[in-house]
Design a protein around this motif. Sequence first.
Motif, PDB file in Angstrom:
ATOM      1  N   MET A 187      31.316  76.826 -13.493  1.00 54.26           N
ATOM      2  CA  MET A 187      31.547  75.371 -14.540  1.00 54.26           C
ATOM      3  C   MET A 187      32.948  76.102 -14.745  1.00 54.26           C
ATOM      4  N   THR A 188      33.791  76.847 -14.956  1.00 51.82           N
ATOM      5  CA  THR A 188      35.535  76.026 -14.831  1.00 51.82           C
ATOM      6  C   THR A 188      35.870  75.806 -13.463  1.00 51.82           C
ATOM      7  N   GLY A 189      35.144  76.082 -12.700  1.00 52.61           N
ATOM      8  CA  GLY A 189      36.267  75.330 -11.593  1.00 52.61           C
ATOM      9  C   GLY A 189      36.093  73.597 -11.491  1.00 52.61           C
ATOM     10  N   THR A 190      34.966  73.743 -12.026  1.00 53.66           N
ATOM     11  CA  THR A 190      34.366  71.950 -11.686  1.00 53.66           C
ATOM     12  C   THR A 190      35.276  71.643 -13.507  1.00 53.66           C
ATOM     13  N   HIS A 191      35.605  71.730 -14.222  1.00 52.64           N
ATOM     14  CA  HIS A 191      36.272  71.447 -15.785  1.00 52.64           C
ATOM     15  C   HIS A 191      38.132  72.155 -14.708  1.00 52.64           C
ATOM     16  N   ALA A 192      38.024  72.305 -13.867  1.00 56.90           N
ATOM     17  CA  ALA A 192      39.608  72.487 -13.537  1.00 56.90           C
ATOM     18  C   ALA A 192      40.028  71.195 -12.483  1.00 56.90           C
ATOM     19  N   VAL A 193      38.461  70.779 -11.765  1.00 55.14           N
ATOM     20  CA  VAL A 193      39.051  69.759 -11.017  1.00 55.14           C
ATOM     21  C   VAL A 193      39.048  68.186 -11.725  1.00 55.14           C
ATOM     22  N   HIS A 194      38.098  68.710 -12.721  1.00 59.08           N
ATOM     23  CA  HIS A 194      38.249  67.484 -13.851  1.00 59.08           C
ATOM     24  C   HIS A 194      39.630  67.320 -14.489  1.00 59.08           C
ATOM     25  N   MET A 195      39.899  68.521 -14.602  1.00 56.89           N
ATOM     26  CA  MET A 195      41.342  68.720 -15.622  1.00 56.89           C
ATOM     27  C   MET A 195      42.479  68.044 -14.310  1.00 56.89           C
ATOM     28  N   ILE A 196      42.476  68.557 -12.776  1.00 58.82           N
ATOM     29  CA  ILE A 196      43.003  67.320 -11.823  1.00 58.82           C
ATOM     30  C   ILE A 196      43.234  66.268 -11.685  1.00 58.82           C
ATOM     31  N   VAL A 197      41.943  65.816 -12.033  1.00 56.65           N
ATOM     32  CA  VAL A 197      42.087  64.072 -11.481  1.00 56.65           C
ATOM     33  C   VAL A 197      42.226  63.628 -13.081  1.00 56.65           C
ATOM     34  N   GLY A 198      42.716  64.309 -14.428  1.00 52.63           N
ATOM     35  CA  GLY A 198      43.267  63.798 -15.382  1.00 52.63           C
ATOM     36  C   GLY A 198      44.592  64.362 -15.651  1.00 52.63           C
ATOM     37  N   MET A 199      44.771  64.636 -14.730  1.00 56.00           N
ATOM     38  CA  MET A 199      46.470  64.759 -14.497  1.00 56.00           C
ATOM     39  C   MET A 199      47.031  63.560 -13.926  1.00 56.00           C
ATOM     40  N   ILE A 200      46.177  63.360 -12.606  1.00 57.33           N
ATOM     41  CA  ILE A 200      46.585  62.254 -11.956  1.00 57.33           C
ATOM     42  C   ILE A 200      46.822  60.696 -13.063  1.00 57.33           C
ATOM     43  N   ILE A 201      45.950  61.044 -13.679  1.00 60.00           N
ATOM     44  CA  ILE A 201      45.665  59.744 -14.051  1.00 60.00           C
ATOM     45  C   ILE A 201      46.259  59.920 -15.368  1.00 60.00           C
ATOM     46  N   LEU A 202      47.307  60.143 -15.909  1.00 63.20           N
ATOM     47  CA  LEU A 202      47.734  60.762 -16.873  1.00 63.20           C
ATOM     48  C   LEU A 202      49.434  60.371 -16.210  1.00 63.20           C
ATOM     49  N   ALA A 203      49.617  60.403 -15.133  1.00 60.91           N
ATOM     50  CA  ALA A 203      50.729  60.615 -14.007  1.00 60.91           C
ATOM     51  C   ALA A 203      51.381  59.217 -14.472  1.00 60.91           C
ATOM     52  N   VAL A 204      49.649  58.984 -13.488  1.00 65.37           N
ATOM     53  CA  VAL A 204      49.925  57.094 -13.444  1.00 65.37           C
ATOM     54  C   VAL A 204      50.188  56.001 -14.601  1.00 65.37           C
ATOM     55  N   LEU A 205      49.641  56.879 -16.083  1.00 63.69           N
ATOM     56  CA  LEU A 205      49.754  56.094 -16.663  1.00 63.69           C
ATOM     57  C   LEU A 205      51.541  56.442 -17.782  1.00 63.69           C
ATOM     58  N   ALA A 206      51.691  57.387 -17.513  1.00 62.35           N
ATOM     59  CA  ALA A 206      53.483  57.932 -17.502  1.00 62.35           C
ATOM     60  C   ALA A 206      54.117  56.934 -16.759  1.00 62.35           C
ATOM     61  N   TYR A 207      53.159  56.446 -14.918  1.00 57.03           N
ATOM     62  CA  TYR A 207      54.754  55.659 -14.499  1.00 57.03           C
ATOM     63  C   TYR A 207      54.543  54.221 -15.334  1.00 57.03           C
ATOM     64  N   LYS A 208      53.441  53.414 -15.546  1.00 52.04           N
ATOM     65  CA  LYS A 208      53.212  52.647 -15.906  1.00 52.04           C
ATOM     66  C   LYS A 208      53.237  52.138 -16.837  1.00 52.04           C
ATOM     67  N   ALA A 209      53.563  52.906 -17.867  1.00 55.01           N
ATOM     68  CA  ALA A 209      54.658  52.844 -19.491  1.00 55.01           C
ATOM     69  C   ALA A 209      55.587  52.773 -18.986  1.00 55.01           C
ATOM     70  N   LYS A 210      56.546  54.388 -18.204  1.00 57.20           N
ATOM     71  CA  LYS A 210      58.075  54.187 -17.686  1.00 57.20           C
ATOM     72  C   LYS A 210      58.315  52.058 -17.600  1.00 57.20           C
ATOM     73  N   LYS A 211      57.607  51.148 -16.994  1.00 51.99           N
ATOM     74  CA  LYS A 211      57.600  50.012 -16.291  1.00 51.99           C
ATOM     75  C   LYS A 211      57.420  49.183 -17.702  1.00 51.99           C
ATOM     76  N   GLY A 212      57.337  49.570 -18.679  1.00 52.16           N
ATOM     77  CA  GLY A 212      56.471  48.727 -19.343  1.00 52.16           C
ATOM     78  C   GLY A 212      55.750  47.865 -18.903  1.00 52.16           C
TER      79      GLY A 212
END
Length: 256
Positions: A187-212
């Motif tokens: 259960m905690t491992g499945t949650h951690a995998v979703h956390m990793i996916v969330g971190m990747i999504i946030l990184a993409v969003l931050a990159y796009k935000a940086k580009k305006g």
Amino acid sequence: MTEITANPAAHTAHEEEHESHVHTFFDKDQYPAMHFEDAGQQKESAALGMWAFLATEVLLFAGLFVVYAIYRNAYHEGFMLASHELDVKLGTINTFILLFSSLCVVFAVHSARTNNSKGIVFWLIATMVFGMAFFIVKGFEWNHDYHIGLVPWMKWDPAFLANVKMGDEVHDLNFQARMFMILYFVMTGTHAVHMIVGMIILAVLAYKAKKGAYNSKRYTSLENGGLYWHFVDIVWVFLVPTLYLIDLYNRTGGGH
């Protein structure tokens, strides 16, 4: 029937308007896709799609919680003993870390609505920092579990059982505690995998935000990314009492 489909000439003009732009990766947030009438319809469709996706994620975790509930009802004593070996303080710290991270996502969306581009990037990075902090704390916790022999398929040495029962009962409790730890890591491992996916999504969003890519008129993907992060946080809020707080009253000495 819509205006565009009712008027072929207007539809053609609509298509030509799209083609007149040099579409970049970020234009998807600025212009509606060809199969949408306007940005509002595209935003509503994106939100509906995100909620449908989250519904499937809820079903995934619901299945895990149902399996856990069945075994906990059958093996309550072993689950309680194994749960008492988990570190409630670290679980609580991680809960607050994720709650603060969710607050940062809210500030990021608010920054988009107020045309604060730097604010979007700042708050998204802050969210990722809290996400990394969660993994650091969780890493210490899993490492501690390993060293005290609570990882069923790698190192299993539940010494705490020897002080509780003798004879065949130890064998039964060993099986029950082992089952609890298996479910704990799944259960905690499945949650951690979703956390990793969330971190990747946030990184993409931050990159796009940086580009305006985001402002007060276009922030749909930012909002949907935030929804996913909130979902991950909510799952953890349910995991903590389910895994860490079994019979907490007796653990803290309140039952004596």
